[in-house]
Design an enzyme around this catalytic site. Sequence first.
Site, PDB file in Angstrom:
ATOM      1  CG  ASN A 155     -27.925  70.741 -28.475  1.00 37.25           C
ATOM      2  OD1 ASN A 155     -27.456  69.864 -28.116  1.00 37.25           O
ATOM      3  ND2 ASN A 155     -28.146  71.124 -29.764  1.00 37.25           N
ATOM      4  CD  GLU A 468     -23.224  60.906 -34.834  1.00 34.17           C
ATOM      5  OE1 GLU A 468     -23.207  60.601 -33.687  1.00 34.17           O
ATOM      6  OE2 GLU A 468     -23.804  62.099 -35.208  1.00 34.17           O
TER       7      GLU A 468
END
Length: 487
Positions: A155, A468
């Site tokens: 994506n 993250e």
Amino acid sequence: MAHSKAFLVLENFIGGKFVPCSSYIDSYNPSTGDVYCRVPDSGKEEVEAAVKAAKNAFPVWSSKSPLERSQILNKLADLIEHDLEAFAQAESKDQGKTITFARTVDIPRAVYNFRFFASSILHHTTDCTEMATMGCVHYTSRAPVGVAGLISPWNLPLYLLTWKIAPAIACGNTVVAKPSEMTSVTAWMMCKLLEKAGVPHGVVNVVFGTGAKAGEALVCHPDVPLISFTGSTLTAQRIMEKSAPHCKRLSLELGGKNPAIVFDDADLTQCIPTTLRSSFANQGEICLCTSRIFVQRGIYSEFLKRFVAEAKKWKVGNPSDPTVNVGALISKEHLEKVRSYVKKAQAEGARVLCGEGVDSLALPTGNQKGYFMLPTVIAEVKDESCCMQEEIFGPVTCVVAFDTEEEVIERANSVKYGLAATVWSSNVGRVHRVAQRLQSGLVWTNCWLVRDLNLPFGGMKASGIGREGAKDSYEFFTEVKTITIKH
């Protein structure tokens, strides 16, 4: 089928060289439905060669100082930025996203990923404590882990691939990356710049192919101690199973079923355009997109009327047209999957207020076979409906009414996912209170997709494992050691 010589043919990048593959996969241009590229169908042999190259490069790369690695990351960022338009054109053609989105979001963020981690790697500190009564000093040190296996989705191809590569190599690891076989071109283009940027051979290896062959070979390889994956929850379950015998370190950023909660004191002049963007940006193919909109009953009718009217203004068409808001979905199969959710909603008695099956879609002649879909708004859908429970990952959003704060928190949390949420209210106490109770790794209030890369990114429940960001990525891509000195 016969393949034209005009097709772009990609090669794996292993040990600093482009290496042909014995078999290839067709890659389609989503906006035309035609094959335009051939991608290596890699397997165990190619992954083995890539891991060997990464292992060989690790001793020298890991011994470089953070400053030396930082300078190389910054140089790579400069080179990508210099070719930003070429990268944007390639990303738009390969993925189906609008050229505007690729120019303003995907490629600038890929550049920034390298610059951000080039900077952050210079500013980490370690811990130190003293035990005076024992005559001891304790301190920690961190070292790179080894070969990192990085698997990125289709994506946001270069955007999310560089979000993994940058911290991995900044920390001194070497990598074997596997982009999605459906969107491999910009990763291949980046590989062309690595040597010029000063990246030593073998530090970054890119193996193209499917998850079932190349991805599984990478996950199962005994010399790859950590895997960072962004993609579906179903695939992540298989990664966990295959990694378990090796006790691998995993970072899994997965799906979402993200709610937007609109209270009756929300500023609709800000809320409506932002929620349209959070629902339909990048064709709704972002894990952070809004797919459930809860609106307080007092403003529900007004919100719905204005939201649908604005959704109808979003232009769908050729991604290379800068006036287009919605490009093509990634594949014919994915388009049919997204359409099937709308059909299921209708069968359950929900109302489709605009978009799929309601409004006509006029496409340019060259895009008639492309995978396009109008922004679709569904109302009067039940919370237990698959459209309210499952990740659709397309330009479809459901709008439902709620009465009380307590009720909407319970309903927003009643899915297996917990990635992101947005809250719209002018009541400061309420936004803090609701944000604390939502089971989401990220909560935006009166905005969407405003990111500080220093802070943790990731989800709860079935939306992933780990986080993250500057500190979190540093900790994931390094091993910590506690050292005690008695004096």
